[in-house]
Write a protein that holds these residues in place. Sequence first.
Motif, mmCIF file in Angstrom:
data_model
loop_
_atom_site.group_PDB
_atom_site.id
_atom_site.type_symbol
_atom_site.label_atom_id
_atom_site.label_comp_id
_atom_site.label_asym_id
_atom_site.label_seq_id
_atom_site.Cartn_x
_atom_site.Cartn_y
_atom_site.Cartn_z
ATOM 1 N N ASN A 158 8.900 -6.142 17.171
ATOM 2 C CA ASN A 158 7.675 -6.852 16.823
ATOM 3 C C ASN A 158 7.902 -8.331 17.109
ATOM 4 N N SER A 159 7.172 -8.857 18.084
ATOM 5 C CA SER A 159 7.425 -10.241 18.502
ATOM 6 C C SER A 159 7.063 -11.254 17.421
ATOM 7 N N ALA A 160 6.109 -10.945 16.545
ATOM 8 C CA ALA A 160 5.765 -11.867 15.459
ATOM 9 C C ALA A 160 6.935 -12.003 14.483
ATOM 10 N N VAL A 161 7.562 -10.900 14.154
ATOM 11 C CA VAL A 161 8.699 -10.918 13.234
ATOM 12 C C VAL A 161 9.876 -11.651 13.866
ATOM 13 N N GLN A 164 15.494 -19.479 11.286
ATOM 14 C CA GLN A 164 16.892 -19.787 11.582
ATOM 15 C C GLN A 164 17.066 -21.193 12.132
ATOM 16 N N GLU A 165 16.190 -21.580 13.038
ATOM 17 C CA GLU A 165 16.326 -22.884 13.695
ATOM 18 C C GLU A 165 15.702 -24.018 12.895
ATOM 19 N N GLU A 166 14.855 -23.670 11.912
ATOM 20 C CA GLU A 166 14.093 -24.660 11.144
ATOM 21 C C GLU A 166 13.268 -25.542 12.076
ATOM 22 N N TYR A 167 12.798 -24.934 13.146
ATOM 23 C CA TYR A 167 12.021 -25.645 14.168
ATOM 24 C C TYR A 167 11.073 -24.642 14.819
ATOM 25 N N ALA A 168 9.851 -25.059 15.044
ATOM 26 C CA ALA A 168 8.855 -24.188 15.663
ATOM 27 C C ALA A 168 8.842 -24.421 17.169
ATOM 28 N N ALA A 169 9.672 -23.686 17.884
ATOM 29 C CA ALA A 169 9.710 -23.802 19.342
ATOM 30 C C ALA A 169 8.408 -23.273 19.931
ATOM 31 N N THR A 170 8.022 -23.830 21.054
ATOM 32 C CA THR A 170 6.759 -23.457 21.686
ATOM 33 C C THR A 170 6.679 -21.960 21.968
ATOM 34 N N GLY A 171 7.766 -21.367 22.442
ATOM 35 C CA GLY A 171 7.771 -19.936 22.738
ATOM 36 C C GLY A 171 7.555 -19.084 21.502
ATOM 37 N N ASP A 172 8.169 -19.479 20.383
ATOM 38 C CA ASP A 172 7.991 -18.740 19.133
ATOM 39 C C ASP A 172 6.557 -18.866 18.633
ATOM 40 N N VAL A 173 6.011 -20.059 18.719
ATOM 41 C CA VAL A 173 4.630 -20.272 18.276
ATOM 42 C C VAL A 173 3.666 -19.492 19.172
ATOM 43 N N ALA A 174 3.931 -19.476 20.472
ATOM 44 C CA ALA A 174 3.085 -18.713 21.395
ATOM 45 C C ALA A 174 3.146 -17.224 21.070
ATOM 46 N N SER A 175 4.325 -16.714 20.712
ATOM 47 C CA SER A 175 4.447 -15.299 20.330
ATOM 48 C C SER A 175 3.642 -14.995 19.072
ATOM 49 N N LEU A 176 3.740 -15.880 18.084
ATOM 50 C CA LEU A 176 2.944 -15.693 16.862
ATOM 51 C C LEU A 176 1.457 -15.721 17.176
ATOM 52 N N TYR A 177 1.060 -16.680 17.979
ATOM 53 C CA TYR A 177 -0.348 -16.807 18.356
ATOM 54 C C TYR A 177 -0.822 -15.548 19.085
ATOM 55 N N ASN A 178 -0.031 -15.076 20.032
ATOM 56 C CA ASN A 178 -0.418 -13.881 20.790
ATOM 57 C C ASN A 178 -0.571 -12.665 19.877
ATOM 58 N N TYR A 189 -1.170 -12.648 16.413
ATOM 59 C CA TYR A 189 -2.261 -12.788 15.437
ATOM 60 C C TYR A 189 -3.614 -12.943 16.128
ATOM 61 N N HIS A 190 -3.708 -13.838 17.081
ATOM 62 C CA HIS A 190 -4.981 -14.050 17.766
ATOM 63 C C HIS A 190 -5.347 -12.804 18.583
ATOM 64 N N GLY A 191 -4.356 -12.206 19.212
ATOM 65 C CA GLY A 191 -4.598 -10.976 19.965
ATOM 66 C C GLY A 191 -5.148 -9.865 19.091
ATOM 67 N N ALA A 192 -4.647 -9.768 17.868
ATOM 68 C CA ALA A 192 -5.156 -8.753 16.940
ATOM 69 C C ALA A 192 -6.601 -9.044 16.548
ATOM 70 N N VAL A 193 -6.914 -10.324 16.347
ATOM 71 C CA VAL A 193 -8.293 -10.696 15.998
ATOM 72 C C VAL A 193 -9.232 -10.350 17.147
ATOM 73 N N VAL A 204 -0.039 -11.333 7.043
ATOM 74 C CA VAL A 204 -0.186 -12.797 7.067
ATOM 75 C C VAL A 204 0.899 -13.489 6.251
ATOM 76 N N ASN A 205 1.552 -12.755 5.343
ATOM 77 C CA ASN A 205 2.609 -13.386 4.546
ATOM 78 C C ASN A 205 3.781 -13.838 5.417
ATOM 79 N N ILE A 206 3.957 -13.250 6.594
ATOM 80 C CA ILE A 206 4.984 -13.719 7.525
ATOM 81 C C ILE A 206 4.657 -15.147 7.933
ATOM 82 N N LEU A 207 3.409 -15.368 8.296
ATOM 83 C CA LEU A 207 2.969 -16.682 8.759
ATOM 84 C C LEU A 207 2.880 -17.679 7.603
#
Length: 147
Positions: A45-48, A56-70, A72-76, A85-88
């Motif tokens: 699961n790419s969101a997880v 782990q990194e304590e940083y929101a890398a662009t690739g990780d944010v894009a995966s989350l967006y894909n 959640y937004h993809g599901a919508v 949503v508790n993950i986010l």
Amino acid sequence: LGAKAAGIRRIDDELETYMLDNYKCPQLAINIQLLLSGLVVGGGNSAVDAAASIIQEEYAATGDVASLYNEYHGAVVSGKLAPPVNILRNGCVLHPIIEQVFGHLWDMTVQKLRPELANIYIWLIAYAALCSNEPIDEATKDTATRY
């Protein structure tokens, strides 16, 4: 798990507090939270996986944010069931995302986010703040997919 999991959730909360207070590392508690949601880090699961990376990194890398967006937004957009949503909403995930968008306002060492990425980050922040994890009706789906 519902009401039957109240004891487990209390233990999870205490474990998270203990790990943060003593080791400044919430990873174990986060993994338990994900398992309680029926999700496994490294389970495909790419969101997880993206959330675990941000934690782990304590940083929101662009690739990780894009995966989350894909995810959640993809599901919508598709009407599929979104990851919980508790993950986010987890502070260890959401705080780095917020810091990437707004951090330059209070810390001059934080670089300003590229404007073309701001929509993705802000959409995730809004989704975390507003989503109830209830199925989306057609009227709401139309509004959510415009952005």
